[in-house]
Structures are given as structure tokens and as C-alpha cells.
Design an enzyme around this catalytic site. Sequence first.
Site, short mmCIF file in Angstrom:
data_model
loop_
_atom_site.label_atom_id
_atom_site.label_comp_id
_atom_site.label_asym_id
_atom_site.label_seq_id
_atom_site.Cartn_x
_atom_site.Cartn_y
_atom_site.Cartn_z
N LYS A 229 0.82 -1.21 0.00
CA LYS A 229 0.00 0.00 0.00
C LYS A 229 0.85 1.26 0.00
O LYS A 229 2.06 1.24 0.22
CB LYS A 229 -0.98 -0.03 1.17
N ARG A 263 -3.65 -9.88 4.74
CA ARG A 263 -4.07 -9.95 3.33
C ARG A 263 -2.90 -9.49 2.46
O ARG A 263 -2.45 -8.34 2.59
CB ARG A 263 -5.30 -9.07 3.13
#
Length: 294
Positions: A229, A263
Site C-alpha cells: 500500500k 491480506r
Amino acid sequence: MTDYLPPLLHAERVIGGRRFDFSRRVAVMAIVNRTPDSFHDRGRTFALDRATEAVRAAAEAGADWIDIGGVPFAPGPEVSAAEELDRVLPVVEAAQGLAVVSVDTFRPEVARAVVKAGAGVVNDTSGLRDPEMADVVAGTDASLVITHSLAAPRTAYPGPTYGDVTTEVADFLRQRVQLALDRGVRPEQIIIDPGHDLNKNTLHTLEVTRRLHEVADIGHPLLAAVSNKDFIGETLDLPQRERLSGTLAAVVFCVLRGARIVRVHDVRPAVEAVRMTEAMLGLRPPAYTRHNLP
């Protein structure tokens, strides 16, 4: 604080037909997106054959769960519910028996169809923006991931502001958990996600991560979706394809602060990092022991 095991309301669960004891285990969730515009994959698994190949590869690499997405959270062109189902249902079917199947969707009608097709987890990144999502999961054996976010999916939300971001994230999740319970979702079906980077800038996400144990204290297993991210890229000044080391550091840190599901895009390195962390926490024995033994 060097490690933190959250006090879970229901640590032992059956999810997608498989048993998990989150007081002793961390689940690794692989990401498989059938989208042409996902922020990391950029369409790499958009074609059905590539998506099903990615599902098999994730299972072989040790993924406990496989999260299938047909529409990204980020702003972009409208994708109808019918098109979303066309994208995800064949992959749900291909993943049966390989791992717990999760579907990343914010639409109740899509959730209803994928649960019927065998998905064991509904991963709602909108945080029950449509309360009907709770109605869909209630009365089934599926689990529900409730994620913190401020804006509707596919909607730009520049300049988010918070007074105390961690407290506000935890309060939001408590309220949405109560909404789910009020609509018939059982406590043992609920998973929470603080929403790393979702309507948060890098400083917000770093703060939430640093204080993740405060969110884990809610008592439901916590999912950390940190893989590749922007908070990692901005912290390390690295482009998308060079964030693996930062991702693994974030994964391990989140486990030490209470995450019980992580995740990830890069499954095998994440599985190895998580299993090593479990062993150092005393949750998992070594695969074998020879070194310095008689």
C-alpha cells in the site's frame, strides 16, 4: 510492548469448512483480483485463466484464504453487479477445496450469490454502508469482514481529517459490529479491519498501525490489509513493485500488535514471515529440529 495477543471473544471458529484457532494461528489471505484497474496488479489476473492460475498458485504457496475481487475500492468507472458476478463467480468455483474462499464486495446481491456458490467469507470494505449486507450474512455459515472507511467505494475522498484516528476507527468498528449483531449476525461470524490507507493518509495509517492493539481490543479477529500500500511506498520512497520488504515488515508488526489475518499479494514470503513470527511467539513448533542436538 513486544507482542500482543488480543483477548478474542470467539477464537476458535469454522470458516469455509476449515477450523481456525486465532489464539494460536494467523491466517494468510491471498489477493486475486479480476479487475483491469486494481492498484497493484493492474489487470495481471483480469483474464479468467490468469485468475484461476493465481488461485492455484496461492494455494500451493500456503495461503489459508483466497480473497477474490471484482471491483476495486478506489475511484474508477462503474461496474454493474452483473458484471461483478461474471468476474468473481467462476473464480469462486475454481477456488473451492483449495483454501477458504473470500469475496471482496460491497454489494449485498453479489454477497448473496457468492455465499450460495461456496464463499466462506464476505469481505465488505465499505463497513456495512448498506446494512442489507448484514442481513445476507445472518443465518448463513459465512464470516463477515467489517472494514473502516469513510467514503463509499469508487468515490474520491481527498484530505481526510481525524481528531484521534485510532480512537475514531475503533469507535466506527464497534458501532458497525453492533449494527451487524442487531441484524442477526452471530459474534463468531465477525472479523474487523481498520482499513489501512482507506480514506486515510500515510500518517493516519502509521498511527493506526502503531496503536493496532487498541483496535484488536474490540475482541473480534482483526484483518490487516497492508500489502504494497501507499503508506509503505511513501514511507520508504518506493514504487509499487519494490514494496515487498516493507510489506513483510508491516505484516509482522501487525501480527505483533494483534492482527490474526493478513491480506497479501506475495503469498510465499508472507507465509514464511508469518509462520516464523508464530514460532517466535511460541504459537507454532519448528518444522524440524537438528541444530546443536546430540
